[in-house]
Write an enzyme that holds these catalytic residues in place. Sequence first.
Site, short mmCIF file in Angstrom:
data_model
loop_
_atom_site.label_atom_id
_atom_site.label_comp_id
_atom_site.label_asym_id
_atom_site.label_seq_id
_atom_site.Cartn_x
_atom_site.Cartn_y
_atom_site.Cartn_z
CG ASP A 405 7.32 4.64 1.73
OD1 ASP A 405 6.27 4.80 1.28
OD2 ASP A 405 8.33 3.76 1.36
CD GLU A 408 0.51 4.30 1.77
OE1 GLU A 408 1.11 3.57 2.50
OE2 GLU A 408 1.13 5.24 1.27
CG ASP A 483 5.98 2.21 -4.75
OD1 ASP A 483 6.75 3.07 -4.53
OD2 ASP A 483 5.77 1.20 -4.03
#
Length: 799
Positions: A405, A408, A483
Amino acid sequence: MITNTELEYKGNLYPNKIVDFLQDADKLFFTTANGVILQITILRDSVLRFRYATENVFEPDFSYAINDDAGIGYNHLNVVKTETEYIVETSKIRVLVDIDTLRVQISDLDGNIINEDELGFHWEENYEYGGNVVKMSKITQGAESFYGMGDKATHSNLKGKRVDNWAMDQYAFGKDQEPLYKAIPFYIGLHNNISYGLFFDNTFRSYFDFAHERRNVTSFWADGGEMNYYFFYGPKMPDVVKSYTDLTGTPELPPLWVLGFHQSKWSYYPEKRVKEVAKKFRDLKIPCDAIYLDIDYMEGFRCFTWNNNYFPDPKKMVQELSDDGFKTVAIIDPGIKVDKDYWVYQQAKDNDFFCKRGDGPYMRGKVWPGECNFPDFTNPDVREWWATLYKELIGDIGVKAVWNDMNEPAVMEVPTKTFPLDVRHDYDGHPCSHRKAHNIYGTQMARATYEGVKKYVYPKRPFVITRSAYSGAQRFTSTWTGDNVATWEHLWIANVQVQRMCMSGFSFVGSDIGGFAEQPNGELFARWIQLGVFHPFCRVHSSGDHGDQEPWSFGSEVTNIVRKFIELRYQLLPYLYTMFWNYIQDGTPMLQPLVHYDQEDTQTHFRTDEFIFGKQILVCPVQEPNAKGRRMYVPRGKWYNYWTEETIVGGKERWVIADIDKIPLFIKEGAIIPKYPVQQYVGEIEITELVLDVYFKIGAESSTVYEDGQDGFDYKKGRYSLRKFRLRGKENELIIQQFKDGSFITPYKNFTFKFHGLPFKIANVEVDNEKVALKDLKLNGNNTIEISKDFTELHITGN
Ligand code: GLC
């Protein structure tokens, strides 16, 4: 007509006249007087690569996206020069390169223009960065539509939109919000019943404008790097998607349990709570294969550690869960807590594995653990080290899969939500700044994780999930859409995003079912489950700062609906597994938007909601509260309503009944759908029968069933079972032929054929030309017979 010189005042620079041409085997080089080189590489008759250099220099040729095993080779290549252009021809397409402007026009061999440059390649010298912004503009063809581009949360047809590829943590993103978590710079164009694809392989921040700024122009550009794109000719959309997927690669088969149902939350802890949730699944007989540990399992959010208060004996817990059929999946983030007493931090520091700022010190940023440094996953040594970190988690403790997770990479408390752009990266020996490495960072993290998990779960198959991705990430990992929010609009978004990802070469995808932020009501949860069981990755996840989001959290009516749909998914496991097989074998997307299924039918060009699950099941989620059904478009052909068995002819919009316990679901006529019995988890029971649901058709249809050991790598040595069924139906007759490949022996002995829509009563059955007495077939009414799985030809006639 705008000439090049007239445009220069706008700050753009353009190639001028071609003064030199050179062919080196499959590469053609066109050089202009002002030092632009266009290199065209013929990869296949229908796949070409276009690269442009300025000042006569190409950058070293390196890409993380391209699959080493991509198919190459063409049948025909011919280059002719005329007074005004070079004509390059393969056995599929013709490319004209204009001598005065270097502009390119691509057509098929009948002369239909597929794609043509407007201004073509141009660039802007950017003194802020000391480099070029590379640009391309194309003429938008009449009635052209655009698809693909990864996870964009907008209408599936991108015409009139502008998108931005810059991987970004977007908590509770909205419809049309840009940019999102992924950067997949690949689109499909469709006009005049011709599809083509274009992949701009450039990891810098890039933008695509699909006739948004100027109605007749489609353009794309990047903040640096090269103008470097691949062109894929269809003419059918599946050909385009397959070619792109072949170029950027497909994953290995996941273990079958991964295609089961997964339950997650931020976070299940302590151990007692994890076990309670697991037990409840078994008590309520809701199938489930995996349970997730979000960041709270760690000690102060330090990756590769355990909070011993919450989890005193992780190995024991994981084993007990496993005894009950649950696989444990754990989250791992890229941020490593700055803590001199923490072994992962020490190792990285000792080996100089962290990313550094342009002026020297380690890149520091805040994430869950507080201040962190971040491994440079674009360095192969760092990836190798990262893989070793999984030894304890996977090898010793027995966690089966890893969820990456925040890659990015996400950084908290800064407006850009990510690294400063001056951060340095190795980029596999092509050192660069974060401007170039940003979009690929998450993919390289997932790749390193994949290597580690693969090593330590061996001889089982690895499973990795990532949030961020660039083209090609699908070779290593699955993904989810990030999300989202528990709203009806987000149910729509999830549907579009998952279909779009499938069209973009990345089929192994799902959304946080029920929504991550905020709390769904029971109706929304039920509707989301009904869609989610038809997504390749099927996981409930939520932020946990509101109420519970387990199948039983919304009262018994919803629990029963949820169970029914999860059971349906488990029944369809052999069908899903076959979808996965088709995806990895030939790049067929696991979900097909209707335009991919039937581009010739222009009705499909602007549809968003309906999709084909695999090749033969039509699904259309209900995306509104209080609905008793919905209007939907049924594509051309004849379809069986799964619930009523009524047949309908497609090619038009219609009202379909689907109260809260149903989702509109149709089976293509002629399909043979394989089903397993319901199990509480994969491997719970030995499969002693394979049900084949046969949907009668007058005419012919083919179906496939792929099976193997459900885990491990024997399938790569031929130990799989691939059955192709050819069905032919006539008014009073049905013939099913079976063609079998592979050496895997499936555990069941017989097939249970269930016939749907048979227009006659079974009178005679012949198996491999021998008549079988009806009493030996375990005939059940007019529609069920049981016969040996080894048959070659089944011949049924009526009276
Ligand atoms: C991010 C993830 C989410 C996860 C949370 C805590 O928001 O997208 O899935 O639960 O971080 O780790």
